[in-house]
Write a protein that holds these residues in place. Sequence first.
Motif, PDB file in Angstrom:
ATOM      1  N   GLU A   9      36.691  33.661  39.553  1.00 53.30           N
ATOM      2  CA  GLU A   9      36.916  35.200  39.505  1.00 53.30           C
ATOM      3  C   GLU A   9      38.224  35.219  39.922  1.00 53.30           C
ATOM      4  OE1 GLU A   9      33.508  37.260  40.772  1.00 53.30           O
ATOM      5  OE2 GLU A   9      32.418  37.123  38.996  1.00 53.30           O
ATOM      6  N   TRP A  10      39.060  36.086  39.071  1.00 54.14           N
ATOM      7  CA  TRP A  10      40.103  36.845  39.731  1.00 54.14           C
ATOM      8  C   TRP A  10      40.014  38.330  39.092  1.00 54.14           C
ATOM      9  CZ3 TRP A  10      43.691  34.015  42.525  1.00 54.14           C
ATOM     10  CH2 TRP A  10      43.417  32.680  42.463  1.00 54.14           C
ATOM     11  N   HIS A  11      40.768  38.852  40.317  1.00 59.67           N
ATOM     12  CA  HIS A  11      40.631  40.463  40.173  1.00 59.67           C
ATOM     13  C   HIS A  11      42.110  40.933  40.150  1.00 59.67           C
ATOM     14  CE1 HIS A  11      36.099  40.176  40.382  1.00 59.67           C
ATOM     15  NE2 HIS A  11      36.789  39.373  41.556  1.00 59.67           N
ATOM     16  N   LEU A  12      42.566  41.847  39.252  1.00 66.39           N
ATOM     17  CA  LEU A  12      43.728  42.214  39.586  1.00 66.39           C
ATOM     18  C   LEU A  12      43.724  43.664  40.314  1.00 66.39           C
ATOM     19  CD1 LEU A  12      46.852  42.368  38.989  1.00 66.39           C
ATOM     20  CD2 LEU A  12      46.246  43.520  36.695  1.00 66.39           C
ATOM     21  N   THR A  13      44.448  43.720  41.283  1.00 65.02           N
ATOM     22  CA  THR A  13      44.317  44.836  42.339  1.00 65.02           C
ATOM     23  C   THR A  13      45.855  45.598  42.496  1.00 65.02           C
ATOM     24  OG1 THR A  13      44.725  43.810  44.426  1.00 65.02           O
ATOM     25  CG2 THR A  13      42.398  43.926  43.647  1.00 65.02           C
ATOM     26  N   PRO A  14      45.979  46.416  43.202  1.00 62.57           N
ATOM     27  CA  PRO A  14      47.400  47.003  43.560  1.00 62.57           C
ATOM     28  C   PRO A  14      48.219  45.937  44.574  1.00 62.57           C
ATOM     29  CG  PRO A  14      46.009  48.836  43.684  1.00 62.57           C
ATOM     30  CD  PRO A  14      45.134  47.413  43.502  1.00 62.57           C
ATOM     31  N   ARG A  15      47.352  45.125  45.044  1.00 59.49           N
ATOM     32  CA  ARG A  15      48.053  43.873  45.956  1.00 59.49           C
ATOM     33  C   ARG A  15      48.416  42.660  45.114  1.00 59.49           C
ATOM     34  NH1 ARG A  15      44.059  46.511  47.661  1.00 59.49           N
ATOM     35  NH2 ARG A  15      42.612  44.933  47.131  1.00 59.49           N
ATOM     36  N   GLY A  16      48.090  42.813  43.763  1.00 55.81           N
ATOM     37  CA  GLY A  16      48.176  41.491  43.052  1.00 55.81           C
ATOM     38  C   GLY A  16      46.955  40.918  42.790  1.00 55.81           C
ATOM     39  N   TRP A  17      46.909  39.665  42.088  1.00 57.54           N
ATOM     40  CA  TRP A  17      45.593  39.027  41.691  1.00 57.54           C
ATOM     41  C   TRP A  17      44.846  38.469  43.230  1.00 57.54           C
ATOM     42  CZ3 TRP A  17      43.526  39.244  37.095  1.00 57.54           C
ATOM     43  CH2 TRP A  17      44.321  39.589  36.031  1.00 57.54           C
ATOM     44  N   LEU A  40      41.172  45.121  36.719  1.00 55.80           N
ATOM     45  CA  LEU A  40      40.869  44.337  35.569  1.00 55.80           C
ATOM     46  C   LEU A  40      40.358  42.809  36.044  1.00 55.80           C
ATOM     47  CD1 LEU A  40      41.532  43.497  32.620  1.00 55.80           C
ATOM     48  CD2 LEU A  40      43.581  42.601  33.419  1.00 55.80           C
ATOM     49  N   SER A  41      39.130  42.204  35.618  1.00 58.73           N
ATOM     50  CA  SER A  41      38.637  40.932  36.023  1.00 58.73           C
ATOM     51  C   SER A  41      38.524  40.094  35.210  1.00 58.73           C
ATOM     52  CB  SER A  41      37.311  41.214  36.776  1.00 58.73           C
ATOM     53  OG  SER A  41      37.256  42.061  37.919  1.00 58.73           O
ATOM     54  N   PHE A  42      38.756  38.860  35.359  1.00 58.54           N
ATOM     55  CA  PHE A  42      38.900  37.496  34.406  1.00 58.54           C
ATOM     56  C   PHE A  42      38.084  36.541  35.417  1.00 58.54           C
ATOM     57  CE2 PHE A  42      42.265  39.599  32.382  1.00 58.54           C
ATOM     58  CZ  PHE A  42      42.406  38.767  31.095  1.00 58.54           C
ATOM     59  N   VAL A  43      37.548  35.607  34.513  1.00 60.55           N
ATOM     60  CA  VAL A  43      37.013  34.368  35.119  1.00 60.55           C
ATOM     61  C   VAL A  43      37.689  33.149  34.335  1.00 60.55           C
ATOM     62  CG1 VAL A  43      34.953  34.069  33.314  1.00 60.55           C
ATOM     63  CG2 VAL A  43      34.793  32.959  35.614  1.00 60.55           C
ATOM     64  N   TYR A  44      38.340  32.535  35.170  1.00 60.79           N
ATOM     65  CA  TYR A  44      38.985  31.358  34.667  1.00 60.79           C
ATOM     66  C   TYR A  44      37.989  30.105  34.919  1.00 60.79           C
ATOM     67  CZ  TYR A  44      42.024  27.551  34.400  1.00 60.79           C
ATOM     68  OH  TYR A  44      42.524  26.146  34.082  1.00 60.79           O
ATOM     69  N   GLN A  45      37.899  29.384  33.651  1.00 65.40           N
ATOM     70  CA  GLN A  45      36.844  28.340  33.712  1.00 65.40           C
ATOM     71  C   GLN A  45      37.597  26.857  33.335  1.00 65.40           C
ATOM     72  OE1 GLN A  45      33.107  29.490  31.737  1.00 65.40           O
ATOM     73  NE2 GLN A  45      34.299  31.345  31.396  1.00 65.40           N
ATOM     74  N   LYS A  56      38.526  21.336  28.760  1.00 69.64           N
ATOM     75  CA  LYS A  56      38.868  22.501  28.227  1.00 69.64           C
ATOM     76  C   LYS A  56      38.928  23.615  29.351  1.00 69.64           C
ATOM     77  CE  LYS A  56      36.070  21.414  24.236  1.00 69.64           C
ATOM     78  NZ  LYS A  56      34.770  21.536  23.333  1.00 69.64           N
ATOM     79  N   LYS A  57      40.056  24.370  29.068  1.00 72.86           N
ATOM     80  CA  LYS A  57      40.418  25.418  30.210  1.00 72.86           C
ATOM     81  C   LYS A  57      40.754  26.634  29.319  1.00 72.86           C
ATOM     82  CE  LYS A  57      42.874  22.029  32.941  1.00 72.86           C
ATOM     83  NZ  LYS A  57      44.099  21.753  33.494  1.00 72.86           N
ATOM     84  N   TRP A  58      40.035  27.858  29.758  1.00 69.95           N
ATOM     85  CA  TRP A  58      40.305  29.187  29.486  1.00 69.95           C
ATOM     86  C   TRP A  58      39.835  30.216  30.466  1.00 69.95           C
ATOM     87  CZ3 TRP A  58      35.772  26.253  29.002  1.00 69.95           C
ATOM     88  CH2 TRP A  58      34.687  26.938  29.053  1.00 69.95           C
ATOM     89  N   ALA A  59      40.350  31.387  30.051  1.00 72.53           N
ATOM     90  CA  ALA A  59      40.245  32.872  30.951  1.00 72.53           C
ATOM     91  C   ALA A  59      39.420  33.588  29.959  1.00 72.53           C
ATOM     92  CB  ALA A  59      41.343  33.060  31.500  1.00 72.53           C
ATOM     93  N   GLU A  60      38.771  34.181  30.401  1.00 71.99           N
ATOM     94  CA  GLU A  60      37.697  35.307  29.769  1.00 71.99           C
ATOM     95  C   GLU A  60      37.730  36.778  30.677  1.00 71.99           C
ATOM     96  OE1 GLU A  60      33.157  35.570  28.391  1.00 71.99           O
ATOM     97  OE2 GLU A  60      34.136  33.838  28.647  1.00 71.99           O
ATOM     98  N   GLU A  61      38.120  37.661  30.195  1.00 73.47           N
ATOM     99  CA  GLU A  61      38.161  39.066  30.476  1.00 73.47           C
ATOM    100  C   GLU A  61      36.435  39.572  30.831  1.00 73.47           C
ATOM    101  OE1 GLU A  61      39.095  43.609  29.274  1.00 73.47           O
ATOM    102  OE2 GLU A  61      40.747  41.994  29.008  1.00 73.47           O
ATOM    103  N   THR A  62      36.285  40.178  31.928  1.00 75.19           N
ATOM    104  CA  THR A  62      34.784  40.244  32.299  1.00 75.19           C
ATOM    105  C   THR A  62      34.757  41.733  32.620  1.00 75.19           C
ATOM    106  OG1 THR A  62      35.034  39.714  34.572  1.00 75.19           O
ATOM    107  CG2 THR A  62      34.286  38.114  32.997  1.00 75.19           C
ATOM    108  N   CYS A  81      46.392  36.794  34.268  1.00 71.88           N
ATOM    109  CA  CYS A  81      45.437  36.113  35.013  1.00 71.88           C
ATOM    110  C   CYS A  81      45.914  34.715  35.621  1.00 71.88           C
ATOM    111  CB  CYS A  81      44.034  36.131  34.375  1.00 71.88           C
ATOM    112  SG  CYS A  81      42.860  35.116  35.283  1.00 71.88           S
ATOM    113  N   PRO A  82      45.768  34.242  36.821  1.00 74.07           N
ATOM    114  CA  PRO A  82      46.150  32.958  37.109  1.00 74.07           C
ATOM    115  C   PRO A  82      45.258  31.979  36.620  1.00 74.07           C
ATOM    116  CG  PRO A  82      45.808  34.425  39.059  1.00 74.07           C
ATOM    117  CD  PRO A  82      45.294  35.092  37.918  1.00 74.07           C
TER     118      PRO A  82
END
Length: 85
Positions: A9-17, A40-45, A56-62, A81-82
């Motif tokens: 999981e990656w979370h976008l904050t005022p400090r970055g990802w 904002l939050s994503f899960v990179y899989q 297979k690689k992908w990122a999905e907004e959660t 998202c990274p």
Amino acid sequence: MAPRKEWTEWHLTPRGWEKGATRVHGEGNTWVEEPLDRALSFVYQELESGSPPEVKKWAEETWRSKDAAKVEALLQLYGACPERL
């Protein structure tokens, strides 16, 4: 070969990802609380299966804040998202 599915999981904050919860093949899940100030939050899989192995690689907004201006400003500042575990 058994399939390998890992995610981060990656979370976008005022400090970055910021890195959140993860799943590592053979080690299980590590749970981390979401930052309270996330916009904002994503899960990179990554899913590896088949013979020969195919990854297979992908990122999905959660999750997305209702403050669209804040989300857009942080995306412009820190980028997408990274794409790494």
